[in-house]
Design a protein around this motif. Structure first.
Motif, PDB file in Angstrom:
ATOM      1  N   ILE A  11      -2.007 -23.902  -3.366  1.00 47.74           N
ATOM      2  CA  ILE A  11      -2.193 -24.698  -4.327  1.00 47.74           C
ATOM      3  C   ILE A  11      -3.624 -25.033  -4.317  1.00 47.74           C
ATOM      4  O   ILE A  11      -4.609 -25.065  -5.040  1.00 47.74           O
ATOM      5  N   ALA A  12      -4.260 -25.247  -2.952  1.00 44.13           N
ATOM      6  CA  ALA A  12      -5.629 -25.455  -2.865  1.00 44.13           C
ATOM      7  C   ALA A  12      -6.436 -24.302  -3.226  1.00 44.13           C
ATOM      8  O   ALA A  12      -7.655 -24.377  -3.895  1.00 44.13           O
ATOM      9  N   GLU A  13      -6.112 -23.120  -2.769  1.00 47.12           N
ATOM     10  CA  GLU A  13      -7.115 -22.019  -3.342  1.00 47.12           C
ATOM     11  C   GLU A  13      -6.802 -21.839  -4.905  1.00 47.12           C
ATOM     12  O   GLU A  13      -8.108 -21.525  -5.393  1.00 47.12           O
ATOM     13  N   LEU A  14      -5.909 -22.309  -5.645  1.00 51.63           N
ATOM     14  CA  LEU A  14      -5.850 -21.957  -7.054  1.00 51.63           C
ATOM     15  C   LEU A  14      -6.733 -23.174  -7.654  1.00 51.63           C
ATOM     16  O   LEU A  14      -7.504 -23.051  -8.652  1.00 51.63           O
ATOM     17  N   LEU A  15      -6.464 -24.344  -7.161  1.00 55.02           N
ATOM     18  CA  LEU A  15      -7.281 -25.453  -7.632  1.00 55.02           C
ATOM     19  C   LEU A  15      -8.713 -25.220  -7.410  1.00 55.02           C
ATOM     20  O   LEU A  15      -9.571 -25.819  -8.072  1.00 55.02           O
ATOM     21  N   THR A  16      -9.519 -24.627  -6.619  1.00 53.85           N
ATOM     22  CA  THR A  16     -10.906 -24.086  -6.309  1.00 53.85           C
ATOM     23  C   THR A  16     -11.073 -22.720  -6.645  1.00 53.85           C
ATOM     24  O   THR A  16     -12.233 -22.493  -6.733  1.00 53.85           O
ATOM     25  N   SER A  17     -10.093 -22.076  -7.468  1.00 55.69           N
ATOM     26  CA  SER A  17     -10.708 -20.710  -7.823  1.00 55.69           C
ATOM     27  C   SER A  17     -11.632 -20.546  -9.108  1.00 55.69           C
ATOM     28  O   SER A  17     -11.561 -21.560  -9.882  1.00 55.69           O
ATOM     29  N   PRO A  18     -12.341 -19.514  -9.184  1.00 59.30           N
ATOM     30  CA  PRO A  18     -13.119 -19.326 -10.144  1.00 59.30           C
ATOM     31  C   PRO A  18     -12.463 -19.279 -11.600  1.00 59.30           C
ATOM     32  O   PRO A  18     -12.993 -19.794 -12.672  1.00 59.30           O
ATOM     33  N   GLN A  19     -11.108 -19.045 -11.547  1.00 58.33           N
ATOM     34  CA  GLN A  19     -10.420 -18.854 -12.750  1.00 58.33           C
ATOM     35  C   GLN A  19     -10.333 -20.042 -13.470  1.00 58.33           C
ATOM     36  O   GLN A  19     -10.367 -20.490 -14.567  1.00 58.33           O
ATOM     37  N   VAL A  20      -9.784 -20.969 -12.601  1.00 61.80           N
ATOM     38  CA  VAL A  20      -9.754 -22.587 -13.014  1.00 61.80           C
ATOM     39  C   VAL A  20     -10.955 -23.263 -13.447  1.00 61.80           C
ATOM     40  O   VAL A  20     -10.939 -23.837 -14.523  1.00 61.80           O
ATOM     41  N   ARG A  21     -12.007 -22.999 -12.584  1.00 64.20           N
ATOM     42  CA  ARG A  21     -13.223 -23.375 -13.069  1.00 64.20           C
ATOM     43  C   ARG A  21     -13.553 -23.011 -14.326  1.00 64.20           C
ATOM     44  O   ARG A  21     -14.114 -23.670 -15.265  1.00 64.20           O
ATOM     45  N   GLU A  22     -13.688 -21.814 -14.802  1.00 66.96           N
ATOM     46  CA  GLU A  22     -13.767 -21.205 -15.750  1.00 66.96           C
ATOM     47  C   GLU A  22     -13.168 -21.643 -16.971  1.00 66.96           C
ATOM     48  O   GLU A  22     -13.788 -22.249 -18.082  1.00 66.96           O
ATOM     49  N   ALA A  54     -20.277 -29.500 -14.151  1.00 71.70           N
ATOM     50  CA  ALA A  54     -19.324 -29.167 -13.066  1.00 71.70           C
ATOM     51  C   ALA A  54     -19.674 -29.821 -11.825  1.00 71.70           C
ATOM     52  O   ALA A  54     -20.775 -29.952 -11.398  1.00 71.70           O
ATOM     53  N   GLU A  55     -18.589 -30.095 -11.187  1.00 78.76           N
ATOM     54  CA  GLU A  55     -18.600 -31.067 -10.013  1.00 78.76           C
ATOM     55  C   GLU A  55     -17.968 -30.298  -8.792  1.00 78.76           C
ATOM     56  O   GLU A  55     -16.933 -29.598  -8.754  1.00 78.76           O
ATOM     57  N   SER A  56     -19.009 -29.930  -7.651  1.00 77.51           N
ATOM     58  CA  SER A  56     -18.377 -29.363  -6.793  1.00 77.51           C
ATOM     59  C   SER A  56     -18.278 -29.743  -5.589  1.00 77.51           C
ATOM     60  O   SER A  56     -17.855 -29.141  -4.605  1.00 77.51           O
ATOM     61  N   ASP A  57     -18.441 -30.936  -5.401  1.00 76.86           N
ATOM     62  CA  ASP A  57     -18.110 -31.660  -4.194  1.00 76.86           C
ATOM     63  C   ASP A  57     -16.791 -32.351  -4.075  1.00 76.86           C
ATOM     64  O   ASP A  57     -16.617 -33.577  -3.160  1.00 76.86           O
ATOM     65  N   THR A  58     -15.885 -31.718  -4.693  1.00 71.83           N
ATOM     66  CA  THR A  58     -14.459 -32.040  -4.543  1.00 71.83           C
ATOM     67  C   THR A  58     -13.507 -31.209  -3.994  1.00 71.83           C
ATOM     68  O   THR A  58     -13.962 -29.835  -3.922  1.00 71.83           O
ATOM     69  N   ASP A  59     -12.276 -31.351  -4.010  1.00 75.48           N
ATOM     70  CA  ASP A  59     -11.504 -30.419  -3.261  1.00 75.48           C
ATOM     71  C   ASP A  59     -10.701 -29.716  -4.558  1.00 75.48           C
ATOM     72  O   ASP A  59      -9.609 -29.034  -4.229  1.00 75.48           O
ATOM     73  N   ARG A  60     -11.128 -29.758  -5.497  1.00 77.24           N
ATOM     74  CA  ARG A  60     -10.622 -28.881  -6.766  1.00 77.24           C
ATOM     75  C   ARG A  60     -11.611 -28.756  -7.680  1.00 77.24           C
ATOM     76  O   ARG A  60     -12.716 -29.517  -7.630  1.00 77.24           O
ATOM     77  N   ALA A  61     -11.627 -27.810  -8.618  1.00 74.51           N
ATOM     78  CA  ALA A  61     -12.420 -27.427  -9.649  1.00 74.51           C
ATOM     79  C   ALA A  61     -12.564 -28.842 -10.446  1.00 74.51           C
ATOM     80  O   ALA A  61     -11.458 -29.085 -10.791  1.00 74.51           O
ATOM     81  N   ARG A  62     -13.600 -29.351 -11.113  1.00 78.47           N
ATOM     82  CA  ARG A  62     -13.717 -30.479 -11.935  1.00 78.47           C
ATOM     83  C   ARG A  62     -15.001 -30.257 -12.718  1.00 78.47           C
ATOM     84  O   ARG A  62     -15.827 -29.922 -12.276  1.00 78.47           O
ATOM     85  N   VAL A  63     -14.586 -30.278 -14.053  1.00 72.96           N
ATOM     86  CA  VAL A  63     -15.598 -30.352 -15.038  1.00 72.96           C
ATOM     87  C   VAL A  63     -15.566 -31.637 -15.832  1.00 72.96           C
ATOM     88  O   VAL A  63     -14.469 -31.796 -16.329  1.00 72.96           O
TER      89      VAL A  63
END
Length: 102
Positions: A11-22, A54-63
């Motif tokens: 789940i953590a890997e998915l939440l930080t993935s480039p695909q989710v961020r995109e 885009a915010e990168s200081d969290t435990d998940r992709a966040r925009v």
């Protein structure tokens, strides 16, 4: 009854993935463009600035989509600039308390 086990690392890997961020970035850009297209102006006559960050200081992709101007609060309060733009793009905008649409 079947037992369900969550794969927390997956789940953590998915939440930080480039695909989710995109996906989040593309959606946020669409919301921002919809907000800009409303044509709201500041007192100066300039368009209301709408930004995507885009915010990168969290435990998940966040925009996030925001209005980095003091008039932004009024634009949201009076016209629902961001919440209506989000809804036009298929999202549900929640108020600050998280209880429902603004």
């Amino acid at each position: 009854m079947a037992e369900v086990r969550l794969d927390h690392a997956g789940i953590a890997e998915l939440l930080t993935s480039p695909q989710v961020r995109e996906l989040l970035t593309t959606t946020a850009q669409a919301v921002a463009q919809t907000a800009r297209a409303q044509g709201r102006l500041l007192a100066s006559g300039k368009p209301v600035p709408v930004t995507v960050a885009a915010e990168s200081d969290t435990d998940r992709a966040r925009v996030s989509v925001g209005i980095p101007h003091p008039a932004g609060i009024g634009m949201q309060a009076r016209h629902g600039l961001l919440s209506r733009s989000a809804e036009e793009n298929g999202l549900t905008a929640l108020g600050l308390d998280g209880d429902g649409p603004e």
